[in-house]
Design a protein around this motif. Structure first.
Motif, mmCIF file in Angstrom:
data_model
loop_
_atom_site.group_PDB
_atom_site.id
_atom_site.type_symbol
_atom_site.label_atom_id
_atom_site.label_comp_id
_atom_site.label_asym_id
_atom_site.label_seq_id
_atom_site.Cartn_x
_atom_site.Cartn_y
_atom_site.Cartn_z
ATOM 1 N N GLY A 30 32.161 -0.303 1.187
ATOM 2 C CA GLY A 30 32.892 -1.475 1.643
ATOM 3 C C GLY A 30 32.571 -2.751 0.910
ATOM 4 N N ALA A 31 31.589 -2.735 0.007
ATOM 5 C CA ALA A 31 31.199 -3.945 -0.729
ATOM 6 C C ALA A 31 31.671 -3.844 -2.178
ATOM 7 C CB ALA A 31 29.688 -4.134 -0.683
ATOM 8 N N SER A 32 32.051 -4.968 -2.748
ATOM 9 C CA SER A 32 32.449 -5.043 -4.165
ATOM 10 C C SER A 32 33.556 -4.052 -4.507
ATOM 11 C CB SER A 32 31.243 -4.800 -5.086
ATOM 12 O OG SER A 32 30.200 -5.688 -4.809
ATOM 13 N N SER A 33 34.449 -3.776 -3.563
ATOM 14 C CA SER A 33 35.478 -2.755 -3.785
ATOM 15 C C SER A 33 36.393 -3.104 -4.950
ATOM 16 C CB SER A 33 36.302 -2.561 -2.508
ATOM 17 O OG SER A 33 35.498 -2.135 -1.447
ATOM 18 N N LEU A 54 26.841 -9.778 -12.786
ATOM 19 C CA LEU A 54 28.279 -9.644 -12.948
ATOM 20 C C LEU A 54 29.041 -10.808 -12.335
ATOM 21 C CD1 LEU A 54 28.713 -5.819 -12.242
ATOM 22 C CD2 LEU A 54 28.261 -6.988 -14.407
ATOM 23 N N CYS A 55 28.649 -11.243 -11.137
ATOM 24 C CA CYS A 55 29.337 -12.378 -10.521
ATOM 25 C C CYS A 55 28.480 -12.954 -9.407
ATOM 26 C CB CYS A 55 30.706 -11.967 -9.972
ATOM 27 S SG CYS A 55 30.630 -10.728 -8.667
ATOM 28 N N THR A 56 28.691 -14.229 -9.122
ATOM 29 C CA THR A 56 28.007 -14.908 -8.023
ATOM 30 C C THR A 56 29.061 -15.563 -7.144
ATOM 31 O OG1 THR A 56 26.005 -15.304 -9.324
ATOM 32 C CG2 THR A 56 26.348 -16.698 -7.406
ATOM 33 N N GLU A 57 28.897 -15.427 -5.836
ATOM 34 C CA GLU A 57 29.887 -15.973 -4.912
ATOM 35 C C GLU A 57 29.202 -16.541 -3.685
ATOM 36 O OE1 GLU A 57 32.321 -12.804 -3.141
ATOM 37 O OE2 GLU A 57 30.845 -11.374 -3.907
ATOM 38 N N GLY A 58 29.904 -17.450 -3.007
ATOM 39 C CA GLY A 58 29.411 -17.983 -1.758
ATOM 40 C C GLY A 58 29.648 -17.010 -0.618
ATOM 41 N N GLN A 59 29.248 -17.426 0.592
ATOM 42 C CA GLN A 59 29.429 -16.569 1.754
ATOM 43 C C GLN A 59 30.305 -17.256 2.798
ATOM 44 O OE1 GLN A 59 26.320 -13.633 2.840
ATOM 45 N NE2 GLN A 59 24.892 -15.186 2.096
ATOM 46 N N VAL A 60 30.927 -16.414 3.636
ATOM 47 C CA VAL A 60 31.810 -16.897 4.687
ATOM 48 C C VAL A 60 31.393 -16.260 6.001
ATOM 49 C CG1 VAL A 60 33.770 -17.240 3.129
ATOM 50 C CG2 VAL A 60 33.458 -15.022 4.270
ATOM 51 N N VAL A 61 31.751 -16.897 7.103
ATOM 52 C CA VAL A 61 31.570 -16.266 8.401
ATOM 53 C C VAL A 61 32.932 -15.717 8.821
ATOM 54 C CG1 VAL A 61 31.912 -18.439 9.673
ATOM 55 C CG2 VAL A 61 30.768 -16.506 10.780
ATOM 56 N N VAL A 62 32.931 -14.462 9.256
ATOM 57 C CA VAL A 62 34.173 -13.800 9.679
ATOM 58 C C VAL A 62 34.276 -13.890 11.194
ATOM 59 C CG1 VAL A 62 35.483 -11.655 9.689
ATOM 60 C CG2 VAL A 62 34.088 -12.257 7.701
ATOM 61 N N THR A 68 26.112 -10.256 -7.526
ATOM 62 C CA THR A 68 26.274 -8.814 -7.743
ATOM 63 C C THR A 68 25.775 -8.479 -9.141
ATOM 64 O OG1 THR A 68 28.194 -8.738 -6.282
ATOM 65 C CG2 THR A 68 27.909 -6.905 -7.813
ATOM 66 N N VAL A 69 24.935 -7.465 -9.229
ATOM 67 C CA VAL A 69 24.382 -7.050 -10.523
ATOM 68 C C VAL A 69 24.617 -5.560 -10.708
ATOM 69 C CG1 VAL A 69 22.589 -8.822 -10.394
ATOM 70 C CG2 VAL A 69 22.067 -6.502 -9.663
ATOM 71 N N ILE A 70 24.681 -5.137 -11.947
ATOM 72 C CA ILE A 70 24.672 -3.718 -12.268
ATOM 73 C C ILE A 70 23.264 -3.408 -12.773
ATOM 74 C CG2 ILE A 70 25.591 -4.071 -14.616
ATOM 75 C CD1 ILE A 70 27.047 -1.359 -14.250
ATOM 76 N N ALA A 71 22.617 -2.396 -12.188
ATOM 77 C CA ALA A 71 21.202 -2.119 -12.474
ATOM 78 C C ALA A 71 21.022 -0.657 -12.842
ATOM 79 C CB ALA A 71 20.350 -2.458 -11.248
ATOM 80 N N TRP A 72 19.992 -0.391 -13.666
ATOM 81 C CA TRP A 72 19.722 0.973 -14.119
ATOM 82 C C TRP A 72 18.241 1.084 -14.489
ATOM 83 C CZ3 TRP A 72 22.090 -2.909 -16.708
ATOM 84 C CH2 TRP A 72 21.564 -3.293 -17.929
ATOM 85 N N PRO A 73 17.695 2.297 -14.567
ATOM 86 C CA PRO A 73 16.279 2.469 -14.925
ATOM 87 C C PRO A 73 16.023 1.954 -16.335
ATOM 88 C CG PRO A 73 17.165 4.481 -13.971
ATOM 89 C CD PRO A 73 18.338 3.582 -14.229
#
Length: 282
Positions: free
Chosen positions: A102-105, A163-171, A259-264
């Protein structure tokens, strides 16, 4: 230290009973006791305090329990990644990407499409997991790459690209008094009557105490919010998935989510390198 000794010690430390530990390991109790004493001699510290009634961990034992678990997880992860690398000699094992359900879809969909258009792209299997599980799946070798979200997920020990930075909202329900506001602050959200914040599991799977509902993924949370049983502070990108009857209001003082993409860090996979390149170009 040998991995066998670590497994023996961890089992005893978890059971705090030599008989049950021996039964769990499928060995007799005397050789298990000897192995633990030998480990203590080698380290030069007492790991366990033994009495006729109980077995307890010393401070040194508690340290070895935590460090030993991490070491064995690293060994198991090395074995999994080695088998996957060996399979590449005869077939295309593809990549396993793990992301929070459900995140970063929208980002994930664009990433998969962009990578599929790359020359030499391999199959990408997507694992959608519960909150806080992406990091564990990446560390233990069951995934090759992950989408993580700081500050909620740790990238310690991984290589990563932002990859991207965003603010937050209350739903909130669209009928709520705050729904028409241009923005709100954290203190106002905390004081919302009848709309408790959800409780997410920690890295150990345990839920914190509190009045809010227990949730494991954003799909479950969205259902609860649609029923008017919860509110939540989520990244701005959640707007695309909101149920009818819900609205999102920016929270000025909520921490930004990256959001970041991460790997070993030791990965030498060309397919993984191609996926990371595709992600950073988006």
């Amino acid at each position: 230290m040998e991995t066998r000794e670590l497994r023996y010690f961890i089992t005893v430390a978890e059971e705090l009973h030599f008989g049950r530990a021996a039964q769990r390991l499928g060995i007799a109790q005397p050789p298990l006791s000897r192995a633990i004493r030998q480990l203590e001699r080698r380290l030069g510290v007492a790991l366990l305090e033994r009495t006729s009634r109980a077995v307890t961990l010393t401070e040194a034992g508690a340290v070895l329990l935590a460090e030993g678990r991490a070491a064995l997880e690293a060994v198991d992860a090395a074995a999994r990644r080695t088998r996957r690398a060996g399979a590449a000699d005869t077939s295309d094992p593809g990549l396993v990407l793990v992301a929070k359900a459900g995140a970063s879809s929208e980002l994930l969909s664009k990433l998969l499409d962009a990578y599929a258009a790359e020359p030499g792209a391999v199959t990408v299997e997507v694992l959608l997991c519960a909150v806080a599980e992406q990091e564990r799946l990446l560390r233990d070798g069951r995934a090759d790459v992950a989408l993580l979200h700081r500050p909620f997920d740790s990238t310690a020990g991984f290589d990563a690209e932002e990859l991207c930075t965003e603010g937050q909202v209350v739903v909130l329900p669209a009928t709520h008094p705050l729904a028409g506001r241009v923005h709100v602050r954290m203190a106002e959200v905390a004081a919302l009557p009848g709309l408790p914040m959800p409780r997410w599991p920690g890295p150990d799977g345990a839920y914190p105490d509190g009045p809010g509902p227990k949730v494991r993924d954003t799909a479950q949370l969205h259902q609860l919010m649609a029923l008017g049983r919860a509110s939540a502070i989520l990244p701005e990108s959640c707007r695309a998935q909101l149920h009818q009857g819900l609205t999102a209001v920016p929270v000025l003082d909520a921490p930004a989510v990256t959001t970041v993409i991460a790997w070993p860090p030791h990965s030498r996979s060309r397919a993984l390198a191609g996926l990371v390149r595709a992600a950073t170009r988006l």
